[in-house]
Design a protein around this motif. Structure first.
Motif, mmCIF file in Angstrom:
data_model
loop_
_atom_site.group_PDB
_atom_site.id
_atom_site.type_symbol
_atom_site.label_atom_id
_atom_site.label_comp_id
_atom_site.label_asym_id
_atom_site.label_seq_id
_atom_site.Cartn_x
_atom_site.Cartn_y
_atom_site.Cartn_z
ATOM 1 N N PHE A 234 0.856 -1.180 0.000
ATOM 2 C CA PHE A 234 0.000 0.000 0.000
ATOM 3 C C PHE A 234 0.895 1.234 0.000
ATOM 4 O O PHE A 234 1.609 1.496 0.970
ATOM 5 C CB PHE A 234 -0.916 0.008 1.222
ATOM 6 N N ALA A 235 0.872 1.970 -1.100
ATOM 7 C CA ALA A 235 1.741 3.140 -1.227
ATOM 8 C C ALA A 235 1.261 4.265 -0.319
ATOM 9 O O ALA A 235 0.053 4.491 -0.163
ATOM 10 C CB ALA A 235 1.770 3.621 -2.678
ATOM 11 N N LEU A 236 2.215 4.962 0.290
ATOM 12 C CA LEU A 236 1.949 6.163 1.083
ATOM 13 C C LEU A 236 2.603 7.317 0.330
ATOM 14 O O LEU A 236 3.734 7.707 0.633
ATOM 15 C CB LEU A 236 2.538 6.013 2.495
ATOM 16 N N PRO A 237 1.926 7.851 -0.680
ATOM 17 C CA PRO A 237 2.571 8.780 -1.628
ATOM 18 C C PRO A 237 3.211 9.990 -0.974
ATOM 19 O O PRO A 237 4.320 10.395 -1.351
ATOM 20 C CB PRO A 237 1.416 9.185 -2.558
ATOM 21 N N ASP A 238 2.552 10.596 -0.001
ATOM 22 C CA ASP A 238 3.109 11.798 0.616
ATOM 23 C C ASP A 238 4.325 11.490 1.477
ATOM 24 O O ASP A 238 5.105 12.391 1.796
ATOM 25 C CB ASP A 238 2.038 12.488 1.479
ATOM 26 N N GLU A 239 4.474 10.234 1.869
ATOM 27 C CA GLU A 239 5.581 9.848 2.743
ATOM 28 C C GLU A 239 6.772 9.299 1.951
ATOM 29 O O GLU A 239 7.876 9.204 2.487
ATOM 30 C CB GLU A 239 5.113 8.768 3.740
ATOM 31 N N GLY A 240 6.537 8.861 0.703
ATOM 32 C CA GLY A 240 7.590 8.176 -0.042
ATOM 33 C C GLY A 240 7.878 6.809 0.525
ATOM 34 O O GLY A 240 9.007 6.305 0.452
ATOM 35 N N MET A 241 6.847 6.166 1.101
ATOM 36 C CA MET A 241 7.006 4.860 1.750
ATOM 37 C C MET A 241 5.887 3.931 1.302
ATOM 38 O O MET A 241 4.978 4.322 0.580
ATOM 39 C CB MET A 241 6.946 5.016 3.282
ATOM 40 N N GLU A 242 5.975 2.681 1.775
ATOM 41 C CA GLU A 242 4.939 1.700 1.522
ATOM 42 C C GLU A 242 4.620 0.942 2.802
ATOM 43 O O GLU A 242 5.515 0.689 3.612
ATOM 44 C CB GLU A 242 5.371 0.691 0.460
ATOM 45 N N LEU A 243 3.355 0.588 2.959
ATOM 46 C CA LEU A 243 2.934 -0.332 4.001
ATOM 47 C C LEU A 243 2.793 -1.706 3.371
ATOM 48 O O LEU A 243 2.040 -1.875 2.406
ATOM 49 C CB LEU A 243 1.596 0.109 4.604
ATOM 50 N N LEU A 244 3.538 -2.682 3.860
ATOM 51 C CA LEU A 244 3.504 -4.045 3.338
ATOM 52 C C LEU A 244 2.816 -4.954 4.349
ATOM 53 O O LEU A 244 3.174 -4.951 5.536
ATOM 54 C CB LEU A 244 4.913 -4.577 3.080
ATOM 55 N N VAL A 245 1.841 -5.709 3.885
ATOM 56 C CA VAL A 245 1.126 -6.659 4.739
ATOM 57 C C VAL A 245 1.259 -8.051 4.133
ATOM 58 O O VAL A 245 1.003 -8.240 2.936
ATOM 59 C CB VAL A 245 -0.361 -6.279 4.891
ATOM 60 N N LEU A 246 1.671 -9.013 4.959
ATOM 61 C CA LEU A 246 1.868 -10.395 4.520
ATOM 62 C C LEU A 246 0.769 -11.256 5.144
ATOM 63 O O LEU A 246 0.826 -11.593 6.331
ATOM 64 C CB LEU A 246 3.241 -10.897 4.949
ATOM 65 N N SER A 247 -0.226 -11.601 4.357
ATOM 66 C CA SER A 247 -1.388 -12.311 4.881
ATOM 67 C C SER A 247 -1.404 -13.761 4.424
ATOM 68 O O SER A 247 -0.840 -14.106 3.378
ATOM 69 C CB SER A 247 -2.680 -11.612 4.451
ATOM 70 N N ALA A 248 -2.070 -14.603 5.213
ATOM 71 C CA ALA A 248 -2.217 -16.020 4.894
ATOM 72 C C ALA A 248 -3.648 -16.290 4.459
ATOM 73 O O ALA A 248 -4.591 -15.648 4.933
ATOM 74 C CB ALA A 248 -1.862 -16.880 6.107
ATOM 75 N N VAL A 249 -3.821 -17.242 3.569
ATOM 76 C CA VAL A 249 -5.162 -17.651 3.142
ATOM 77 C C VAL A 249 -5.878 -18.294 4.333
ATOM 78 O O VAL A 249 -5.299 -19.146 5.017
ATOM 79 C CB VAL A 249 -5.075 -18.653 1.974
ATOM 80 N N PRO A 250 -7.117 -17.873 4.614
ATOM 81 C CA PRO A 250 -7.850 -18.460 5.746
ATOM 82 C C PRO A 250 -7.950 -19.983 5.620
ATOM 83 O O PRO A 250 -8.227 -20.520 4.550
ATOM 84 C CB PRO A 250 -9.238 -17.803 5.639
ATOM 85 N N GLY A 251 -7.683 -20.649 6.713
ATOM 86 C CA GLY A 251 -7.756 -22.094 6.733
ATOM 87 C C GLY A 251 -6.543 -22.814 6.194
ATOM 88 O O GLY A 251 -6.519 -24.053 6.139
ATOM 89 N N SER A 252 -5.522 -22.067 5.800
ATOM 90 C CA SER A 252 -4.325 -22.673 5.204
ATOM 91 C C SER A 252 -3.314 -23.053 6.274
ATOM 92 O O SER A 252 -3.395 -22.638 7.439
ATOM 93 C CB SER A 252 -3.683 -21.703 4.221
ATOM 94 N N ALA A 253 -2.326 -23.842 5.855
ATOM 95 C CA ALA A 253 -1.233 -24.189 6.757
ATOM 96 C C ALA A 253 -0.448 -22.952 7.170
ATOM 97 O O ALA A 253 0.067 -22.874 8.295
ATOM 98 C CB ALA A 253 -0.306 -25.200 6.082
ATOM 99 N N ALA A 254 -0.374 -21.981 6.268
ATOM 100 C CA ALA A 254 0.340 -20.741 6.587
ATOM 101 C C ALA A 254 -0.369 -19.971 7.699
ATOM 102 O O ALA A 254 0.288 -19.367 8.555
ATOM 103 C CB ALA A 254 0.468 -19.878 5.339
ATOM 104 N N GLU A 255 -1.701 -19.991 7.692
ATOM 105 C CA GLU A 255 -2.445 -19.314 8.765
ATOM 106 C C GLU A 255 -2.148 -19.980 10.105
ATOM 107 O O GLU A 255 -1.936 -19.292 11.118
ATOM 108 C CB GLU A 255 -3.937 -19.346 8.481
ATOM 109 N N ASP A 256 -2.107 -21.315 10.118
ATOM 110 C CA ASP A 256 -1.746 -22.027 11.344
ATOM 111 C C ASP A 256 -0.326 -21.669 11.774
ATOM 112 O O ASP A 256 -0.049 -21.501 12.971
ATOM 113 C CB ASP A 256 -1.849 -23.540 11.134
ATOM 114 N N GLY A 257 0.574 -21.522 10.794
ATOM 115 C CA GLY A 257 1.951 -21.170 11.102
ATOM 116 C C GLY A 257 2.074 -19.784 11.702
ATOM 117 O O GLY A 257 2.863 -19.563 12.636
ATOM 118 N N ILE A 258 1.297 -18.839 11.185
ATOM 119 C CA ILE A 258 1.315 -17.472 11.728
ATOM 120 C C ILE A 258 0.784 -17.471 13.158
ATOM 121 O O ILE A 258 1.330 -16.780 14.038
ATOM 122 C CB ILE A 258 0.485 -16.527 10.832
ATOM 123 N N ARG A 259 -0.278 -18.240 13.408
ATOM 124 C CA ARG A 259 -0.817 -18.324 14.773
ATOM 125 C C ARG A 259 0.228 -18.921 15.724
ATOM 126 O O ARG A 259 0.400 -18.450 16.855
ATOM 127 C CB ARG A 259 -2.081 -19.179 14.793
#
Length: 288
Positions: A234-259
């Motif tokens: 997600f670009a933050l144009p006035d800041e010259g930065m980005e917000l990065l979010v790393l999400s897991a698919v609901p019900g996936s092994a990755a979601e269990d790993g994040i928990r």
């Protein structure tokens, strides 16, 4: 750090003459198109195009840039990069200051179920939530993902798709060099990476650019195993930065790993102030 002449040379070498409608034979020794072929297909004089590749011609017109982009087969990201390089001498972009506003940090703190971080054009992590710190195994800020990927051999295993990650990093830094050609911090980083990594040197010489706004990211965490995540920028144009979010698919092994990752870090969370709280403390203590 980056220049129009070098970009044109690398793009010209990439074009297959057959795709451009130019007959070839087995005696052809030039990789890609010749300079005079690019000039002819673009509708400019050979002398003018040669001067462009030698860095002696400045401020090419929009029509010339459009024609070159068409002949060289540039995609949208490369086309924008070409225009920025051509306009560098007319308008210098202001280098972002690197200070994260408290309001932005509050937004970051709202992301509690996924690793999230704020990154600048140099790939410096300026802030991160608790899960981001647990994923990368270190407190933030202080992490530069380009150094982490190219120079920290002990951390290479964290990136399940290391080769593609290196392409993303170099492509991003090429774009940043085109936007902020006078940023000494960026120039220093590129020099450090060039000195410390042969792969970085080879990829940088290709002059490829990439603008990754979303896509798959896979990590092999030493405690919870493989995490196949989706990265959204997600670009933050006035800041010259980005917000990065790393999400897991609901019900996936990755979601269990994040928990599991969150639970493993829960015991240590109370012992230390949060990363963003430390940033706020230092920000609040600054004199206006």
């Amino acid at each position: 750090m980056d220049d129009l002449a070098g970009f044109l040379r690398t793009r010209r070498a990439r074009v297959d003459p057959v795709d451009a409608g130019i007959p070839t034979d087995r005696y052809r020794r030039v990789e890609g198109l010749r300079r005079e072929e690019v000039a002819h297909l673009s509708g400019v004089s050979v002398d003018y195009y040669v001067r462009l590749e030698q860095g002696r011609a400045t401020q090419p017109s929009e029509q010339v840039l459009d024609a070159l982009a068409r002949v060289l087969g540039l995609d949208e990201t490369e086309r924008g990069h070409l225009y920025r390089l051509a306009r560098q001498r007319r308008r210098r972009a202001r280098t972002p200051g690197g200070r994260v506003r408290p309001e932005v940090l509050r937004v970051l703190d709202l992301v509690v179920g996924a690793p999230a971080l704020i990154m600048d054009h140099r790939l410096d992590v300026l802030a991160g939530n608790r899960l981001a710190g647990l994923l990368f195994g270190r407190a933030m800020p202080g992490l530069n993902t380009a150094r982490h990927i190219f120079l920290d051999e002990s951390e290479r295993g964290l990136y399940a798709d290391w080769d593609n990650c290196t392409l993303d990093v170099v492509g991003h830094l090429r774009l940043a060099a085109g936007r902020y050609p006078e940023d000494p911090g960026l120039a220093s980083l590129i020099g450090e990476l060039s000195m410390g990594s042969e792969r970085f040197r080879r990829l940088w010489a290709r002059a490829d650019v990439r603008a990754r706004t979303h896509g798959r990211k896979a990590y092999r965490h030493p405690l919870v195993g493989l995490l196949e995540l989706h990265q959204e920028n997600f670009a933050l144009p006035d800041e010259g930065m980005e917000l990065l979010v790393l999400s897991a698919v609901p019900g996936s092994a990755a979601e269990d790993g994040i928990r599991l990752l969150a639970s493993l870090g829960a015991n240590s969370a109370d012992a230390h102030p949060t990363m963003n709280a430390r940033i706020r403390e230092s920000t609040d203590n600054r004199t206006p």
